[in-house]
Design a protein around this motif. Sequence first.
Motif, PDB file in Angstrom:
ATOM      1  N   SER A  11       0.832  -1.196   0.000  1.00  0.00           N
ATOM      2  CA  SER A  11       0.000   0.000   0.000  1.00  0.00           C
ATOM      3  C   SER A  11       0.872   1.253   0.000  1.00  0.00           C
ATOM      4  O   SER A  11       0.611   2.211  -0.732  1.00  0.00           O
ATOM      5  CB  SER A  11      -0.912  -0.018   1.227  1.00  0.00           C
ATOM      6  N   GLN A  12       1.912   1.252   0.820  1.00  0.00           N
ATOM      7  CA  GLN A  12       2.832   2.383   0.869  1.00  0.00           C
ATOM      8  C   GLN A  12       3.579   2.537  -0.452  1.00  0.00           C
ATOM      9  O   GLN A  12       3.788   3.658  -0.927  1.00  0.00           O
ATOM     10  CB  GLN A  12       3.824   2.211   2.021  1.00  0.00           C
ATOM     11  N   ARG A  14       2.569   1.658  -3.462  1.00  0.00           N
ATOM     12  CA  ARG A  14       1.640   2.210  -4.450  1.00  0.00           C
ATOM     13  C   ARG A  14       1.405   3.697  -4.217  1.00  0.00           C
ATOM     14  O   ARG A  14       1.313   4.470  -5.173  1.00  0.00           O
ATOM     15  CB  ARG A  14       0.322   1.451  -4.406  1.00  0.00           C
ATOM     16  N   SER A  15       1.323   4.099  -2.953  1.00  0.00           N
ATOM     17  CA  SER A  15       1.137   5.520  -2.629  1.00  0.00           C
ATOM     18  C   SER A  15       2.342   6.345  -3.080  1.00  0.00           C
ATOM     19  O   SER A  15       2.184   7.444  -3.614  1.00  0.00           O
ATOM     20  CB  SER A  15       0.919   5.709  -1.132  1.00  0.00           C
ATOM     21  N   GLN A  16       3.540   5.821  -2.851  1.00  0.00           N
ATOM     22  CA  GLN A  16       4.752   6.531  -3.253  1.00  0.00           C
ATOM     23  C   GLN A  16       4.835   6.663  -4.774  1.00  0.00           C
ATOM     24  O   GLN A  16       5.207   7.713  -5.300  1.00  0.00           O
ATOM     25  CB  GLN A  16       6.001   5.822  -2.717  1.00  0.00           C
TER      26      GLN A  16
END
Length: 72
Positions: A11-12, A14-16
């Motif tokens: 999730s992190q 993909r956010s980055q």
Amino acid sequence: MSTEALLQPLSQARSQIALWQGRATQAAVTLRKPPPEPTSCCGRGCNGCVWEGYYGALGFWLEDAAEALAAV
């Protein structure tokens, strides 16, 4: 590596990716494509798991993105 262990880091990640792609779009900078997410993990926590390679490649991609935007 278990699926549960991957959910938060993925999730992190993909956010980055979305964050840096958004910054690049705003700055009219073209970035190379981020590394593709693995599709062949067996889920047994192997030494040298495909996810380890993915996160390593993603680290390089993030560094390249930062350098490309710093040059603008």
